[in-house]
Design a protein around this motif. Sequence first.
Motif: not given
Length: 681
Positions: A112-114, A171, A216-218, A220-221, A227, A425
């Motif tokens: 996952t992105d996490r 990811y 991946r999870l960052a 902020s945006h 994306q 987003d």
Amino acid sequence: MISTLLSRPQRGPDGAPVPRLLFGADYNPEQWSRKVWEEDVRLMRAAGVNVVSLAIFSWAHLQPGPDAWDFAWLDEVMDLLYENGVGVDLATATASPPPWLTTAHPEILPVTDRGETLSPGARQHWRPTSPVFREHALRLVREMATRYADHPALFAWHVNNELGCHNVYDYSDDAARAFRDWLRARYTTLDTLNHAWGTAFWSQRYGDWEQILPPRLAASHPNPTQQLDFKRFSSDSLKDYLRAERAVLREVTPDVPVTTNFMVMPGTKGMNYADWADEVDFVANDHYVVPGPQARDELSFSANLTSGIAGGRPWFLMEHSTSAVNWQPVNLAKRPGELARDSLTHVAHGADAVCFFQWRQSAAGAEKYHSAMVPHAGADSDLFRAVTALGDTLKTLAPVAGSEREPAGVGILFDWESWWASEQDSHPTSLLDYHREALDWYSALLSLGVRADVVTTGADLSRHRMLIAPVLHLVPAGLAKDLTRYAEQGGHLVTTYFSGVVDENDHVWLGGYPGALRDLLGIRVEEFGPLPAGQEVELDDASTGGLWTDHITVTAPSTEVLAHYRTGAYAGRPAVTRRPTGGGSATYVSTRLGADGLASLLPRLLEPAGVMSELPAEVRGSVETTVRRGPGGRFLFLVNRTDRAVTVPGVTGEVLVGGTDADGAVLLAPRGVTVLRTSTD
């Protein structure tokens, strides 16, 4: 055509194949004993089943270990089906890796992105870019293709199953490497990529390809173009995997068609099926009804869009449900008549095959409460009797097979990249729903009794007198020119808020919105006016808008204002505009009117386009019409959208399905369908 693909097609006195519609289901005999197999084929004959999809989730049965194979049971099933007149759409069985493979090679599991690795225990637990997975999967594909190449039951290959349903976004490090390769092919140089991604913002400039990662999870945006490109890459990765299996199948069995089942539904936007369509020999789709006020409209919309993806040619409904599904919060059973109406609505929009998940309802597993052709109650059930009745209906509709959809006067443009880009987003609102806006226009047209086609950007837009392009957010320069040419040559373009705003790199077209379409529309928007949830504005034509408003200035003398805002921050300013151009026009709708508001507006837009309903006024909104035309004639489908009987006067033709009243008018039963042959070609 799909209907002639079966290994043993019906033939007439001259030896030529006789058209027929296909009817069947996913068949999972490995869940049952051989005694049940015998009952299955007996009931298939009774129901009129002539095709099944086989071996979809059979990898662990076919290859119980790295070097162990067991095809004996599948040989027996293939032979049994052939002996009973049932053709096989044979799956490559790669959808769900067996436990021995994930134990030996956990590196095939998605991430996952996490950074969380997804465990086996469900399905589709594999990375689309994993070279290890691909090696093992293609080995299985080759074994199956070699073994069944000459089996007389085989009429098509079914690659994997619902590609991307649960693993479209991975990811992992495999994905990161493949993403970089994809980016190199797209941009060639880092300078070009840095410009496209706007990396001057937030100090993101890349100096080496190895610095680039998936979004991946960052903190902020993530970069919006990163994306968007990752969405493109993810769809392309699955498409590349489809091609890899197809290459093996075509090498070993060059004369056997290859397909895979798309999922044209609201919740599955990760796969750009318009881009995939040329990769299969015929388009196949899975669709499940999601309850709600627009459930009937959405089924028709998705079937229509599938036809658009298929270029208007016949396609294969690979899966839908006989009754309840198992995966919704509350799983409602279908009411009497809905099984047939749902199925025939797909046929009306071009399906030459009607198939279900699945043949026999499972006794165990995650989908044991998912309905099937043979329910837990068995053959002595209302459900199986409805299935058998549908089989008889499809036999009657055999002349329809091979016909294509007759183009409608209105086209609704559906664009995957605008769907992706418009809902990212850091936008003016997070409440925007691209699919819902497109569906609202479709619902409004249905309520007016006006036929429409849902088409993609690669279609011949000139076939439609009016083209509706809702939330066409991402507009490259080439598309802008095509739309301008369409209007100048006599077409009537309608677009909406948040359209024409960015180019293919998600860069804003500068100079005022709606950017790429600003000159064509003859308006300029300086600032967006999104509305909070629940807040509405009134227009001076008595309609109500929500979600969005625009601060519009008319810039072309010829631009008409069809409606103004009566309330809200932009009270007194234009809300709906139309600019005549050439022989056509370009209309802009700056707020979300909903299906009812659009139904009030559309007659003013349809009139100059010369589009009107083909139905008598008293049944508009109650009946959906669709037309197919082919060697067997012109076929008019009338679908009752209501729970009451509806009489449709003034329609003539040979009634194939349904009936008429004493005066000769078409009589539609509650939730019923009538099909007439109105001419022969």
